[in-house]
Design a protein around this motif. Structure first.
Motif, PDB file in Angstrom:
ATOM      1  N   ALA A 101     -13.137  -0.236  16.474  1.00  0.00           N
ATOM      2  CA  ALA A 101     -14.591  -0.417  16.418  1.00  0.00           C
ATOM      3  C   ALA A 101     -14.976  -1.323  15.250  1.00  0.00           C
ATOM      4  CB  ALA A 101     -15.284   0.941  16.291  1.00  0.00           C
ATOM      5  N   THR A 102     -14.306  -1.170  14.125  1.00  0.00           N
ATOM      6  CA  THR A 102     -14.567  -2.025  12.968  1.00  0.00           C
ATOM      7  C   THR A 102     -14.226  -3.478  13.286  1.00  0.00           C
ATOM      8  OG1 THR A 102     -14.172  -0.198  11.431  1.00  0.00           O
ATOM      9  CG2 THR A 102     -13.970  -2.435  10.545  1.00  0.00           C
ATOM     10  N   ALA A 103     -13.080  -3.683  13.921  1.00  0.00           N
ATOM     11  CA  ALA A 103     -12.698  -5.045  14.320  1.00  0.00           C
ATOM     12  C   ALA A 103     -13.753  -5.644  15.239  1.00  0.00           C
ATOM     13  CB  ALA A 103     -11.332  -5.029  14.997  1.00  0.00           C
ATOM     14  N   HIS A 104     -14.201  -4.855  16.197  1.00  0.00           N
ATOM     15  CA  HIS A 104     -15.228  -5.330  17.129  1.00  0.00           C
ATOM     16  C   HIS A 104     -16.506  -5.699  16.378  1.00  0.00           C
ATOM     17  CE1 HIS A 104     -17.680  -5.644  20.719  1.00  0.00           C
ATOM     18  NE2 HIS A 104     -18.552  -4.848  20.123  1.00  0.00           N
ATOM     19  N   ARG A 105     -16.935  -4.816  15.477  1.00  0.00           N
ATOM     20  CA  ARG A 105     -18.168  -5.048  14.710  1.00  0.00           C
ATOM     21  C   ARG A 105     -18.067  -6.315  13.862  1.00  0.00           C
ATOM     22  NH1 ARG A 105     -21.283  -6.879  12.081  1.00  0.00           N
ATOM     23  NH2 ARG A 105     -23.005  -6.013  10.898  1.00  0.00           N
ATOM     24  N   CYS A 106     -16.870  -6.596  13.357  1.00  0.00           N
ATOM     25  CA  CYS A 106     -16.671  -7.761  12.496  1.00  0.00           C
ATOM     26  C   CYS A 106     -16.278  -9.014  13.276  1.00  0.00           C
ATOM     27  CB  CYS A 106     -15.602  -7.441  11.448  1.00  0.00           C
ATOM     28  SG  CYS A 106     -16.106  -6.133  10.302  1.00  0.00           S
ATOM     29  N   GLY A 107     -16.206  -8.905  14.594  1.00  0.00           N
ATOM     30  CA  GLY A 107     -15.872 -10.074  15.406  1.00  0.00           C
ATOM     31  C   GLY A 107     -14.422 -10.492  15.300  1.00  0.00           C
ATOM     32  N   LEU A 108     -13.542  -9.574  14.886  1.00  0.00           N
ATOM     33  CA  LEU A 108     -12.112  -9.878  14.821  1.00  0.00           C
ATOM     34  C   LEU A 108     -11.492  -9.627  16.187  1.00  0.00           C
ATOM     35  CD1 LEU A 108     -11.362  -8.139  11.406  1.00  0.00           C
ATOM     36  CD2 LEU A 108     -11.807 -10.570  11.829  1.00  0.00           C
ATOM     37  N   VAL A 109     -10.528 -10.426  16.563  1.00  0.00           N
ATOM     38  CA  VAL A 109      -9.895 -10.307  17.870  1.00  0.00           C
ATOM     39  C   VAL A 109      -8.736  -9.313  17.752  1.00  0.00           C
ATOM     40  CG1 VAL A 109      -8.783 -11.539  19.763  1.00  0.00           C
ATOM     41  CG2 VAL A 109     -10.549 -12.681  18.395  1.00  0.00           C
ATOM     42  N   TRP A 110      -8.860  -8.181  18.419  1.00  0.00           N
ATOM     43  CA  TRP A 110      -7.911  -7.064  18.355  1.00  0.00           C
ATOM     44  C   TRP A 110      -6.690  -7.351  19.213  1.00  0.00           C
ATOM     45  CZ3 TRP A 110      -7.815  -2.523  15.651  1.00  0.00           C
ATOM     46  CH2 TRP A 110      -6.952  -1.528  16.103  1.00  0.00           C
ATOM     47  N   TYR A 111      -5.521  -7.144  18.623  1.00  0.00           N
ATOM     48  CA  TYR A 111      -4.268  -7.277  19.367  1.00  0.00           C
ATOM     49  C   TYR A 111      -3.508  -5.963  19.319  1.00  0.00           C
ATOM     50  CZ  TYR A 111      -4.997 -12.224  20.009  1.00  0.00           C
ATOM     51  OH  TYR A 111      -5.515 -13.424  20.407  1.00  0.00           O
ATOM     52  N   GLU A 112      -2.603  -5.803  20.247  1.00  0.00           N
ATOM     53  CA  GLU A 112      -1.798  -4.588  20.352  1.00  0.00           C
ATOM     54  C   GLU A 112      -1.060  -4.313  19.041  1.00  0.00           C
ATOM     55  OE1 GLU A 112      -0.632  -1.251  22.387  1.00  0.00           O
ATOM     56  OE2 GLU A 112      -1.952  -2.822  23.155  1.00  0.00           O
ATOM     57  N   PRO A 113      -1.174  -3.086  18.509  1.00  0.00           N
ATOM     58  CA  PRO A 113      -0.500  -2.768  17.241  1.00  0.00           C
ATOM     59  C   PRO A 113       1.026  -2.700  17.376  1.00  0.00           C
ATOM     60  CG  PRO A 113      -2.253  -1.191  17.705  1.00  0.00           C
ATOM     61  CD  PRO A 113      -2.054  -2.011  18.949  1.00  0.00           C
ATOM     62  N   PHE A 114       1.697  -2.936  16.261  1.00  0.00           N
ATOM     63  CA  PHE A 114       3.126  -2.673  16.155  1.00  0.00           C
ATOM     64  C   PHE A 114       3.247  -1.268  15.582  1.00  0.00           C
ATOM     65  CE2 PHE A 114       7.053  -2.277  13.807  1.00  0.00           C
ATOM     66  CZ  PHE A 114       7.984  -2.798  14.699  1.00  0.00           C
ATOM     67  N   LEU A 115       3.957  -0.389  16.285  1.00  0.00           N
ATOM     68  CA  LEU A 115       4.083   1.001  15.854  1.00  0.00           C
ATOM     69  C   LEU A 115       5.540   1.370  15.644  1.00  0.00           C
ATOM     70  CD1 LEU A 115       1.546   2.536  18.394  1.00  0.00           C
ATOM     71  CD2 LEU A 115       1.139   1.970  15.991  1.00  0.00           C
ATOM     72  N   LEU A 116       5.792   2.064  14.544  1.00  0.00           N
ATOM     73  CA  LEU A 116       7.130   2.565  14.243  1.00  0.00           C
ATOM     74  C   LEU A 116       7.033   4.073  14.061  1.00  0.00           C
ATOM     75  CD1 LEU A 116      10.123   2.065  13.599  1.00  0.00           C
ATOM     76  CD2 LEU A 116       9.436   1.757  11.186  1.00  0.00           C
ATOM     77  N   TYR A 117       7.705   4.803  14.939  1.00  0.00           N
ATOM     78  CA  TYR A 117       7.691   6.266  14.900  1.00  0.00           C
ATOM     79  C   TYR A 117       8.923   6.782  14.167  1.00  0.00           C
ATOM     80  CZ  TYR A 117       4.063   5.760  18.422  1.00  0.00           C
ATOM     81  OH  TYR A 117       2.922   5.419  19.082  1.00  0.00           O
ATOM     82  N   ARG A 118       8.875   8.054  13.747  1.00  0.00           N
ATOM     83  CA  ARG A 118       9.964   8.704  13.004  1.00  0.00           C
ATOM     84  C   ARG A 118      10.285   7.946  11.714  1.00  0.00           C
ATOM     85  NH1 ARG A 118      14.505   7.833  15.408  1.00  0.00           N
ATOM     86  NH2 ARG A 118      15.610   9.354  14.146  1.00  0.00           N
ATOM     87  N   ALA A 119       9.284   7.350  11.132  1.00  0.00           N
ATOM     88  CA  ALA A 119       9.478   6.428  10.017  1.00  0.00           C
ATOM     89  C   ALA A 119      10.230   7.042   8.845  1.00  0.00           C
ATOM     90  CB  ALA A 119       8.126   5.895   9.544  1.00  0.00           C
ATOM     91  N   ASP A 120       9.977   8.289   8.547  1.00  0.00           N
ATOM     92  CA  ASP A 120      10.635   8.914   7.398  1.00  0.00           C
ATOM     93  C   ASP A 120      11.984   9.534   7.749  1.00  0.00           C
ATOM     94  OD1 ASP A 120       9.397  10.848   8.960  1.00  0.00           O
ATOM     95  OD2 ASP A 120       8.887  12.125   7.265  1.00  0.00           O
ATOM     96  N   LYS A 121      12.410   9.370   8.988  1.00  0.00           N
ATOM     97  CA  LYS A 121      13.670   9.963   9.443  1.00  0.00           C
ATOM     98  C   LYS A 121      14.720   8.923   9.827  1.00  0.00           C
ATOM     99  CE  LYS A 121      10.883  13.720  11.230  1.00  0.00           C
ATOM    100  NZ  LYS A 121       9.637  13.136  10.729  1.00  0.00           N
ATOM    101  N   LEU A 122      14.378   7.665   9.702  1.00  0.00           N
ATOM    102  CA  LEU A 122      15.276   6.601  10.127  1.00  0.00           C
ATOM    103  C   LEU A 122      16.357   6.333   9.092  1.00  0.00           C
ATOM    104  CD1 LEU A 122      12.624   4.095  11.531  1.00  0.00           C
ATOM    105  CD2 LEU A 122      14.012   5.733  12.819  1.00  0.00           C
ATOM    106  N   GLY A 123      17.570   6.106   9.587  1.00  0.00           N
ATOM    107  CA  GLY A 123      18.686   5.757   8.718  1.00  0.00           C
ATOM    108  C   GLY A 123      18.678   4.276   8.393  1.00  0.00           C
ATOM    109  N   PRO A 124      19.575   3.848   7.521  1.00  0.00           N
ATOM    110  CA  PRO A 124      19.613   2.434   7.089  1.00  0.00           C
ATOM    111  C   PRO A 124      19.724   1.436   8.242  1.00  0.00           C
ATOM    112  CG  PRO A 124      21.026   3.762   5.692  1.00  0.00           C
ATOM    113  CD  PRO A 124      20.559   4.657   6.808  1.00  0.00           C
ATOM    114  N   ASP A 125      20.581   1.719   9.227  1.00  0.00           N
ATOM    115  CA  ASP A 125      20.721   0.787  10.354  1.00  0.00           C
ATOM    116  C   ASP A 125      19.454   0.751  11.198  1.00  0.00           C
ATOM    117  OD1 ASP A 125      23.272   0.109   9.559  1.00  0.00           O
ATOM    118  OD2 ASP A 125      24.264   1.501  10.946  1.00  0.00           O
ATOM    119  N   GLU A 126      18.821   1.906  11.375  1.00  0.00           N
ATOM    120  CA  GLU A 126      17.571   1.966  12.155  1.00  0.00           C
ATOM    121  C   GLU A 126      16.441   1.235  11.413  1.00  0.00           C
ATOM    122  OE1 GLU A 126      17.612   6.159  14.489  1.00  0.00           O
ATOM    123  OE2 GLU A 126      17.856   6.273  12.300  1.00  0.00           O
ATOM    124  N   LEU A 127      16.410   1.363  10.101  1.00  0.00           N
ATOM    125  CA  LEU A 127      15.396   0.647   9.323  1.00  0.00           C
ATOM    126  C   LEU A 127      15.608  -0.862   9.402  1.00  0.00           C
ATOM    127  CD1 LEU A 127      15.197   2.956   6.197  1.00  0.00           C
ATOM    128  CD2 LEU A 127      13.384   2.566   7.878  1.00  0.00           C
TER     129      LEU A 127
END
Length: 189
Positions: A139-165
């Motif tokens: 909603a903030t992006a819309h109000r400010c006229g910014l063009v919204w794109y699909e977010p990049f999401l990373l799940y289990r962030a605090d559980k990932l090992g070095p190779d996964e990171l």
């Protein structure tokens, strides 16, 4: 390509593994500037003291990424303070000089979450989808006229090992590169 600005809102990068891996991967890309906002504003942001400089930083960028960990179903406090100071200045105090010039910029979120993807859905542990949790930002992006794109999401962030990171960083860099390539740049004002 053009300048892509990644504003990193993590409250303690010394304790971050996932956001650190993502930020490092983004910083390795050409024409991508990563700014650790907590390092820049350890005492928080002020509308009168800090917002003008931050508005100028945004106006120099052709694309904007807000990177942060999801904390208690929301953004970190500094991101909200940034919105309150910078966007209030740009869109309510200096609209003609700043806000109007920012409109049309592409915006992407890059967020990390501690739980699994399935937890973020109706009926899941966290009850709501990420799309629902991000509604205020959308909603903030819309109000400010910014063009919204699909977010990049990373799940289990605090559980990932070095190779996964390492893989997460590579995935983020690839996602940013594709987004940058496919996103029409809005010329810096």
């Amino acid at each position: 390509m053009g300048k892509t600005l990644v504003l990193l809102f993590h409250p303690n990068m010394k304790r971050s593994r996932a956001n650190a891996a993502l930020a490092s991967a983004a910083a390795d890309l050409d024409d991508v500037d990563v700014v650790d906002m907590q390092a820049v504003f350890p005492q928080g942001l002020d509308l009168f003291r800090d917002a003008e400089g931050e508005a100028a930083r945004l106006l120099e960028a052709e694309r904007i990424v807000l990177q942060f960990p999801v904390q208690w179903y929301s953004t970190p406090p500094l991101l909200k303070a940034w919105e309150d100071a910078v966007l209030t200045r740009m869109f309510y105090i200096a609209y003609e000089e700043e806000g109007l010039r920012l409109e049309g910029r592409p915006l992407m979120l890059a967020a990390t979450a501690g739980n699994v993807r399935e937890a973020y859905q109706p009926g899941g542990t966290n009850l709501f989808s990420m799309d629902s949790l991000f509604a205020p930002l959308k909603a903030t992006a819309h109000r400010c006229g910014l063009v919204w794109y699909e977010p990049f999401l990373l799940y289990r962030a605090d559980k990932l090992g070095p190779d996964e990171l390492k893989q997460a960083g590579a995935d983020y860099a690839r996602a940013l590169s594709i987004w940058i390539e496919k996103t029409p740049a809005r010329e810096a004002a």
